[in-house]
Motif scaffolding. Sequence first.
Motif, short mmCIF file in Angstrom:
data_model
loop_
_atom_site.label_atom_id
_atom_site.label_comp_id
_atom_site.label_asym_id
_atom_site.label_seq_id
_atom_site.Cartn_x
_atom_site.Cartn_y
_atom_site.Cartn_z
N LEU A 50 0.96 -1.17 -0.14
CA LEU A 50 -0.09 -0.14 0.07
C LEU A 50 0.91 1.27 -0.10
O LEU A 50 0.57 2.25 -0.69
N TYR A 51 2.06 1.25 0.79
CA TYR A 51 2.67 2.48 0.94
C TYR A 51 3.31 2.81 -0.47
O TYR A 51 3.67 4.02 -0.54
N GLY A 235 0.39 14.16 5.54
CA GLY A 235 0.08 13.76 4.15
C GLY A 235 1.17 12.48 3.76
O GLY A 235 1.29 12.08 2.66
N CYS A 236 1.93 11.86 4.69
CA CYS A 236 2.84 11.02 4.43
C CYS A 236 2.60 9.65 4.96
O CYS A 236 1.77 9.90 6.27
N THR A 237 2.96 8.66 4.43
CA THR A 237 2.40 7.27 5.15
C THR A 237 3.61 6.88 6.16
O THR A 237 4.75 6.79 5.64
N ALA A 238 3.09 6.73 7.29
CA ALA A 238 4.09 6.27 8.44
C ALA A 238 3.64 5.25 9.57
O ALA A 238 2.46 5.27 9.67
N VAL A 251 -10.11 10.31 29.64
CA VAL A 251 -9.55 9.79 28.59
C VAL A 251 -8.15 9.29 28.77
O VAL A 251 -7.46 10.07 29.05
N PHE A 252 -7.76 8.24 28.27
CA PHE A 252 -6.45 7.82 28.40
C PHE A 252 -6.13 7.63 27.02
O PHE A 252 -6.72 6.96 26.21
N PHE A 253 -4.87 8.11 26.82
CA PHE A 253 -4.44 8.18 25.40
C PHE A 253 -3.06 7.46 25.22
O PHE A 253 -2.19 7.68 26.02
N GLU A 254 -2.82 6.92 24.26
CA GLU A 254 -1.20 6.26 23.90
C GLU A 254 -1.27 6.40 22.60
O GLU A 254 -1.86 6.11 21.62
N GLY A 255 -0.04 7.16 22.24
CA GLY A 255 0.16 7.26 20.68
C GLY A 255 1.76 6.78 20.49
O GLY A 255 2.61 6.92 21.34
N VAL A 256 2.21 6.73 19.44
CA VAL A 256 3.40 6.10 18.90
C VAL A 256 3.74 6.47 17.59
O VAL A 256 3.02 6.00 16.78
N VAL A 257 5.06 6.54 17.27
CA VAL A 257 5.41 6.68 15.82
C VAL A 257 6.86 5.83 15.86
O VAL A 257 7.73 6.13 16.84
N PHE A 258 7.23 5.14 14.79
CA PHE A 258 8.29 4.28 14.70
C PHE A 258 9.07 4.77 13.66
O PHE A 258 8.33 5.02 12.52
N SER A 259 10.39 4.51 13.53
CA SER A 259 11.00 4.30 12.20
C SER A 259 10.40 3.26 11.27
O SER A 259 10.08 2.35 11.78
N ASP A 294 9.78 15.10 14.92
CA ASP A 294 9.79 15.87 13.49
C ASP A 294 10.93 15.41 12.58
O ASP A 294 10.64 15.17 11.19
N LYS A 295 12.08 15.15 13.21
CA LYS A 295 13.14 14.69 12.42
C LYS A 295 12.78 13.25 11.99
O LYS A 295 13.07 12.69 10.76
N LEU A 296 12.15 12.28 12.81
CA LEU A 296 11.89 11.11 12.43
C LEU A 296 10.93 11.10 11.30
O LEU A 296 11.09 10.13 10.36
N MET A 297 9.61 11.91 11.34
CA MET A 297 8.94 11.93 10.08
C MET A 297 9.70 12.37 8.64
O MET A 297 9.31 11.97 7.73
N GLN A 298 10.32 13.34 8.96
CA GLN A 298 11.27 13.76 7.84
C GLN A 298 12.11 12.62 7.07
O GLN A 298 12.13 12.39 6.15
N GLU A 299 12.91 11.77 8.10
CA GLU A 299 13.50 10.73 7.47
C GLU A 299 12.40 9.55 6.99
O GLU A 299 12.85 9.19 5.72
N ILE A 300 11.28 9.46 7.38
CA ILE A 300 10.23 8.41 6.83
C ILE A 300 9.74 9.32 5.29
O ILE A 300 9.80 8.49 4.66
N ARG A 301 9.66 10.53 5.50
CA ARG A 301 9.27 11.23 4.09
C ARG A 301 10.41 10.99 3.10
O ARG A 301 10.07 10.80 1.91
N ASN A 302 11.60 10.86 3.48
CA ASN A 302 12.60 10.82 2.43
C ASN A 302 12.61 9.25 1.84
O ASN A 302 12.77 9.10 0.89
#
Length: 308
Positions: A50-51, A235-238, A251-259, A294-302
Motif C-alpha cells: 500500500l505504501y 500527508g505521508c504514510t508512516a 480519556v486515556f491516550f497512548e500514541g506512538v511513531v516508529f521508524s 519531526d526529525k523521524l517523520m522527515q526521515e520517513i518522508r525521504n
Amino acid sequence: MSKIIRIGTRDSELALWQATTVQQKLEELGYDTTLIPTKSMGDQVLDKPLYELGVTGIFTKTLDVALLKGQIDIAVHSMKDVPTQLPKGIVQVAVLERAITHDILVHKGSDFLESGQPSTIATGSLRRKAQWLNKYPNHQVVDLRGNVNTRLIKLIENDWQGAIFAQAGLERIKLLPKDAIQLDWMIPAPAQGAMLVVAKEEDKFTREALAKLNHSETEIATTIEREFLRTLEGGCTAPIGALAQIKDQAVFFEGVVFSLDGKQKIDIKKQVKLSDAKGMGKACAEEVLQKGGDKLMQEIRNENSALH
C-alpha cells in the motif's frame, strides 16, 4: 420517508458485513435502503505494498467519486482506511460503536516466538511491521495484501510463520482462529475497530437519518486518534499507532511513531478529564514532534519518496 438511501460499499466480505450492519440499523428505524457494492483501487492493485502506491484513500476514493456524482447517498468504511481529510463536499455523519481494537497474530504454531529463530511474518501495514521488528528484530516481515479472506489463504499457501490481522475484522466475518494470539503490546491504527459513514454535506435527509446511529464515545475517541495522526503525518504514510479509551469520565491516550525499520520509537501516554479532551490528539502529536518526531517523520518522508 420516501427516499431510498443508497449505501455504497467495497465488495469484500468484511466491507459488505459492515454495510449490511448499517443497512439493518437504518431499516429498524424505518428507512428504505439498498446496497451498491463496488471495487476500490486498493482491492484491484494487489501486487504492490500500500505504501508504495503513494495514494491516500486508496480504499475510499472510488466511493467518494460515486458519492459526489450522486450515484450513492452514503459510503460505509473501516474508519482506519479513511484519510483524515475528507474530500470537499463530503462529511462524517456517523461513527458506530467500536469493536475490539487489538491486532492479532494468526500462526501455524507459536513456538517460534520463544525460540529466537529467524522467522517470517506477513503484513501489509507499515505500523504493524515496525512494531513487530521493534519487538523481534531478527524476524523478517513480508508484504501481504488483499481482503481478509485472500490474506488468510496466502498465509496457508506460503511458508510464513504467521500474519497480523485486526481482531475485529476476523471476528465480524467469523474467521477468527481459536489459537490466534492477541497482540496486546501492539498499538492499533488510529480508529481501528470503528466503522465510519460519510454522506454529501448538502444531503440533509440522509445526514439526519444517519446521525441516529452515531456513538458519541467512539466518535470522541476516534477524533482524538485521527487528530494525532493528521498532526504527525502531514500527508505521508508512516508507522503511527494511537488509542484513546474513555473510562470514568477520563480519556486515556497512548500514541506512538516508529521508524520504518522499527528501531526508533517515540511514544506518549496521557490522561485528561473527558471535559478537557478537545484538542488532545493535536497536543499529544505536537509533544511527539518536539521529542524528535519531526526529525523521524522527515526521515520517513525521504525514505518514502525514494520508494516512489
